[in-house]
Design a protein around this motif. Sequence first.
Motif, PDB file in Angstrom:
ATOM      1  N   THR A   1       1.058 -21.967 -15.526  1.00  0.00           N
ATOM      2  CA  THR A   1      -0.035 -22.791 -16.049  1.00  0.00           C
ATOM      3  C   THR A   1       0.439 -23.799 -17.096  1.00  0.00           C
ATOM      4  OG1 THR A   1      -1.587 -20.975 -15.656  1.00  0.00           O
ATOM      5  CG2 THR A   1      -2.295 -22.710 -17.155  1.00  0.00           C
ATOM      6  N   ASP A   2       1.327 -23.386 -17.978  1.00  0.00           N
ATOM      7  CA  ASP A   2       1.737 -24.267 -19.080  1.00  0.00           C
ATOM      8  C   ASP A   2       2.637 -25.413 -18.646  1.00  0.00           C
ATOM      9  OD1 ASP A   2       3.713 -22.464 -18.463  1.00  0.00           O
ATOM     10  OD2 ASP A   2       4.524 -22.380 -20.492  1.00  0.00           O
ATOM     11  N   ARG A   3       3.175 -25.372 -17.413  1.00  0.00           N
ATOM     12  CA  ARG A   3       4.047 -26.446 -16.922  1.00  0.00           C
ATOM     13  C   ARG A   3       3.437 -27.164 -15.719  1.00  0.00           C
ATOM     14  NH1 ARG A   3       9.497 -26.080 -17.860  1.00  0.00           N
ATOM     15  NH2 ARG A   3       9.520 -28.155 -16.900  1.00  0.00           N
ATOM     16  N   LEU A   4       2.179 -26.937 -15.471  1.00  0.00           N
ATOM     17  CA  LEU A   4       1.551 -27.420 -14.237  1.00  0.00           C
ATOM     18  C   LEU A   4       1.526 -28.944 -14.153  1.00  0.00           C
ATOM     19  CD1 LEU A   4       0.340 -26.022 -11.791  1.00  0.00           C
ATOM     20  CD2 LEU A   4      -1.916 -26.210 -12.849  1.00  0.00           C
ATOM     21  N   LYS A   5       1.440 -29.625 -15.279  1.00  0.00           N
ATOM     22  CA  LYS A   5       1.344 -31.088 -15.268  1.00  0.00           C
ATOM     23  C   LYS A   5       2.719 -31.768 -15.258  1.00  0.00           C
ATOM     24  CE  LYS A   5      -3.117 -31.145 -15.179  1.00  0.00           C
ATOM     25  NZ  LYS A   5      -3.968 -31.752 -16.213  1.00  0.00           N
ATOM     26  N   ASP A   6       3.798 -30.993 -15.370  1.00  0.00           N
ATOM     27  CA  ASP A   6       5.150 -31.565 -15.317  1.00  0.00           C
ATOM     28  C   ASP A   6       5.552 -31.869 -13.874  1.00  0.00           C
ATOM     29  OD1 ASP A   6       5.126 -31.078 -17.984  1.00  0.00           O
ATOM     30  OD2 ASP A   6       6.617 -29.467 -17.945  1.00  0.00           O
ATOM     31  N   LYS A   7       6.433 -32.854 -13.712  1.00  0.00           N
ATOM     32  CA  LYS A   7       6.937 -33.171 -12.386  1.00  0.00           C
ATOM     33  C   LYS A   7       7.817 -32.023 -11.868  1.00  0.00           C
ATOM     34  CE  LYS A   7       6.862 -38.224 -12.462  1.00  0.00           C
ATOM     35  NZ  LYS A   7       7.669 -39.454 -12.265  1.00  0.00           N
ATOM     36  N   VAL A   8       7.713 -31.776 -10.575  1.00  0.00           N
ATOM     37  CA  VAL A   8       8.477 -30.685  -9.959  1.00  0.00           C
ATOM     38  C   VAL A   8       9.976 -30.925 -10.085  1.00  0.00           C
ATOM     39  CG1 VAL A   8       9.009 -29.592  -7.739  1.00  0.00           C
ATOM     40  CG2 VAL A   8       6.627 -29.965  -8.404  1.00  0.00           C
ATOM     41  N   GLU A   9      10.400 -32.189 -10.089  1.00  0.00           N
ATOM     42  CA  GLU A   9      11.828 -32.485 -10.204  1.00  0.00           C
ATOM     43  C   GLU A   9      12.423 -31.981 -11.522  1.00  0.00           C
ATOM     44  OE1 GLU A   9      11.932 -36.663  -9.664  1.00  0.00           O
ATOM     45  OE2 GLU A   9      11.167 -37.140 -11.664  1.00  0.00           O
ATOM     46  N   ASN A  10      11.554 -31.724 -12.495  1.00  0.00           N
ATOM     47  CA  ASN A  10      12.012 -31.212 -13.787  1.00  0.00           C
ATOM     48  C   ASN A  10      11.899 -29.695 -13.895  1.00  0.00           C
ATOM     49  OD1 ASN A  10      12.552 -33.837 -14.784  1.00  0.00           O
ATOM     50  ND2 ASN A  10      10.387 -34.118 -15.293  1.00  0.00           N
ATOM     51  N   TYR A  11      11.500 -29.035 -12.824  1.00  0.00           N
ATOM     52  CA  TYR A  11      11.376 -27.585 -12.816  1.00  0.00           C
ATOM     53  C   TYR A  11      12.729 -26.926 -12.565  1.00  0.00           C
ATOM     54  CZ  TYR A  11       6.223 -27.730 -12.374  1.00  0.00           C
ATOM     55  OH  TYR A  11       4.881 -27.920 -12.575  1.00  0.00           O
TER      56      TYR A  11
END
Length: 243
Positions: free
Chosen positions: A125-135
Motif C-alpha cells: 500500500t505505501d508504495r502503490l503510487k510509485d512507478k513499477v520500474e523503481n520497485y
Amino acid sequence: MEILRTENLYKKFNDVKAVNDISFNVSKGEIVGLLGPNGAGKSTLISIISTLLKEDSGQVYYKNINNHDKECLIKKELGLVPQDIALYTELSGYENLKFWGSLYGLKGARLKERIKIVSEIIGITDRLKDKVENYSGGMKRRINIGAALIHDPSFIILDEPTVGIDPQSRNHILDTVVNLSKEGKTIIYTSHYMEEVEYICTQIYILDEGKIIAKGTKEELIDEKHPNLESVFLNLTGKELRD
C-alpha cells in the motif's frame, strides 16, 4: 467438492513430450503443489489448464465442464500469476492494478475498492503510487500477484512466483497464498523448491520429464517407490529423500 480435473493430458513439442499422460484433480479450498525441476512440464501443464495452450489429447474439466465447451467460465473465475512479470514498468503499481481490473470490467467505486483490498493483501500500500520500474524484484512479484487477484477470482494458479526474490518477499507471498486458501480460494502452486510446497500445500504432485512420478503429502512421498523419485528429490532439495 471437485473444482478441476485433468484426464490423460498430452502435449508434444517436436520430439519432446512436455506433458505425458497427466491426470489429477483439485478440490475446493485446496492448495495443490506441482513440484519439479526446470523442464519438468509444470508451465506447459498450467498453460493448458488456463486455456493459453491447446493440448494434443486429453481433457480438462473445470466444475465438471469441459474447458473447450465453455472456455469463458474458467477464464472469468481464474487468476493466473505467470512466471514472467506481466506489468507495465513505466506505470505505477496503482495504474497497473487499475488497468488489469478494467480488463475484467471493473470500474468506479468497485475498482477502487478492489485496488485497496488487493494492495493490502500483497502488502504494498505505501508504495502503490510509485512507478513499477523503481520497485525491487520482490515488490514486482507482489504486484504481479495483485494483478491476478484484482477481479476476486475463486481459482488461482501461481507459476513459480518466488523466483529470484528476497526471503522477506518470498515469505510474504507464501503466507498470502495460505491466507487466500483460508478464504476459500482454490490454488495450484508450481515450484522447484520442496520447502515451499511442503509449507503451503495440502497435496503435492512431483513431475519429471512431463509425467507425474509421485503424489501425496511429504510423508506419503517418502514411502513412494518410483525409481526416479530419489534423484528428483535430491535435485530439488540437495538432500536425500529420507533425511
